[in-house]
Design a protein around this motif. Structure first.
Motif, PDB file in Angstrom:
ATOM      1  N   LEU A   5      -0.238  67.159  92.482  1.00 12.47           N
ATOM      2  CA  LEU A   5      -0.512  65.792  92.908  1.00 12.47           C
ATOM      3  C   LEU A   5      -1.622  65.773  93.952  1.00 12.47           C
ATOM      4  N   PRO A   6      -2.225  64.611  94.202  1.00 14.97           N
ATOM      5  CA  PRO A   6      -3.353  64.546  95.141  1.00 14.97           C
ATOM      6  C   PRO A   6      -3.040  65.060  96.545  1.00 14.97           C
ATOM      7  N   ASP A   7      -1.772  64.978  96.965  1.00 16.16           N
ATOM      8  CA  ASP A   7      -1.415  65.454  98.310  1.00 16.16           C
ATOM      9  C   ASP A   7      -1.051  66.934  98.336  1.00 16.16           C
ATOM     10  N   LEU A  50      -0.096  63.446  83.591  1.00 18.14           N
ATOM     11  CA  LEU A  50      -0.426  62.732  84.819  1.00 18.14           C
ATOM     12  C   LEU A  50      -1.491  61.712  84.449  1.00 18.14           C
ATOM     13  N   LEU A  51      -1.186  60.441  84.675  1.00 22.89           N
ATOM     14  CA  LEU A  51      -2.126  59.386  84.283  1.00 22.89           C
ATOM     15  C   LEU A  51      -3.375  59.425  85.162  1.00 22.89           C
ATOM     16  N   PHE A  58      -5.695  56.410  94.688  1.00 18.00           N
ATOM     17  CA  PHE A  58      -5.398  57.553  93.816  1.00 18.00           C
ATOM     18  C   PHE A  58      -3.886  57.797  93.710  1.00 18.00           C
ATOM     19  N   VAL A  59      -3.132  56.733  93.418  1.00 16.63           N
ATOM     20  CA  VAL A  59      -1.675  56.809  93.325  1.00 16.63           C
ATOM     21  C   VAL A  59      -1.285  57.535  92.035  1.00 16.63           C
ATOM     22  N   PRO A  60      -0.528  58.630  92.142  1.00 21.02           N
ATOM     23  CA  PRO A  60      -0.151  59.370  90.935  1.00 21.02           C
ATOM     24  C   PRO A  60       0.992  58.701  90.182  1.00 21.02           C
ATOM     25  N   GLU A  61       0.842  58.652  88.854  1.00 22.30           N
ATOM     26  CA  GLU A  61       1.896  58.185  87.957  1.00 22.30           C
ATOM     27  C   GLU A  61       2.006  59.178  86.813  1.00 22.30           C
ATOM     28  N   VAL A  62       3.221  59.425  86.375  1.00 20.22           N
ATOM     29  CA  VAL A  62       3.468  60.364  85.290  1.00 20.22           C
ATOM     30  C   VAL A  62       4.075  59.612  84.103  1.00 20.22           C
ATOM     31  N   LEU A  63       3.622  59.972  82.906  1.00 27.19           N
ATOM     32  CA  LEU A  63       4.135  59.431  81.658  1.00 27.19           C
ATOM     33  C   LEU A  63       4.790  60.571  80.882  1.00 27.19           C
ATOM     34  N   VAL A  64       6.028  60.341  80.412  1.00 27.84           N
ATOM     35  CA  VAL A  64       6.756  61.319  79.609  1.00 27.84           C
ATOM     36  C   VAL A  64       7.151  60.636  78.305  1.00 27.84           C
ATOM     37  N   CYS A  65       6.742  61.188  77.169  1.00 28.30           N
ATOM     38  CA  CYS A  65       7.019  60.572  75.866  1.00 28.30           C
ATOM     39  C   CYS A  65       7.709  61.552  74.932  1.00 28.30           C
ATOM     40  N   GLY A  66       8.627  61.006  74.132  1.00 31.77           N
ATOM     41  CA  GLY A  66       9.261  61.785  73.084  1.00 31.77           C
ATOM     42  C   GLY A  66      10.435  62.600  73.572  1.00 31.77           C
ATOM     43  N   GLY A  67      10.896  63.490  72.706  1.00 30.64           N
ATOM     44  CA  GLY A  67      12.094  64.273  72.968  1.00 30.64           C
ATOM     45  C   GLY A  67      13.245  63.743  72.129  1.00 30.64           C
ATOM     46  N   THR A  68      14.447  63.941  72.622  1.00 28.65           N
ATOM     47  CA  THR A  68      15.639  63.577  71.870  1.00 28.65           C
ATOM     48  C   THR A  68      16.717  63.067  72.811  1.00 28.65           C
TER      49      THR A  68
END
Length: 195
Positions: A5-7, A50-51, A58-68
């Motif tokens: 992350l940025p920090d 990481l978006l 520069f606010v970090p956001e995370v995207l998680v897709c898929g799985g079960t």
């Protein structure tokens, strides 16, 4: 998956849990679980990214897709026909964002083993994967050929981070690849920005 992350701290997601690890202080910030019992670690693979970081903050956001959507895995119950989830979960990694938790939206289909990649215009390509099953080769009682997964997803989607929730994912105009890309597949950009 892990992202710096940025920090200087590190975001880590495994199974349905995630943390922010402070390397300097050797401390962890425990984040809310990924909603709806979705799990994203091998062999129930989802994908995380990481978006794009935008000025001025520069606010970090995370995207998680898929799985079960599954409970801890009993190997005798695995099937190439177990449906993959269509869920994408997104979290802003600020104290306020962590308190709000994960935003949930859905891909146009379930995907296990998807790939997420940044494209030059700030969007994210969601590609590859299967509509059911698990990673690895011929370990389930009902493999599809030599694969633990079935129903390859052949049409990619585009995720636009700055659109409103529920309107970020589309596959309009995307071609059908005609090629199954599941276990051990990957995607990258060429120097020209092509896939």
């Amino acid at each position: 998956s892990a992202f710096q992350l940025p920090d200087g701290k590190v975001f880590i997601v495994a199974n349905n849990q995630s943390i922010i690890y402070d390397i300097e202080e050797n401390t962890e910030t425990i984040l809310p679980d990924i909603p709806n019992n979705v799990r994203v670690t091998n062999p129930i693979d989802g994908s995380a990214i990481l978006l794009p970081l935008s000025p001025p903050d520069f606010v970090p956001e995370v995207l998680v897709c898929g799985g079960t959507e599954t409970d801890p895995i009993d190997p005798s119950l695995l099937s190439s026909q177990t449906p993959a989830t269509s869920q994408c979960s997104r979290i802003k990694l600020t104290p306020e964002g962590i308190k709000e938790g994960w935003q949930v939206e859905h891909m146009l289909e379930g995907r296990t083993m998807p790939e997420l990649v940044h494209i030059p215009n700030g969007q994210v390509l969601i590609t590859n994967g299967a509509g059911s099953g698990f990673a690895a080769i011929s370990q389930v009682p009902d493999p599809a050929g030599n694969s633990n997964a079935d129903h390859a997803v052949l049409v990619s989607s585009i995720y636009t981070p700055d659109l409103p929730l529920g309107h970020r994912i589309t596959n309009a105009g995307m071609p059908n690849s005609g090629i199954a890309r599941v276990y051990h597949s990957s995607v990258t950009l060429t120097p020209q920005g092509n896939f």
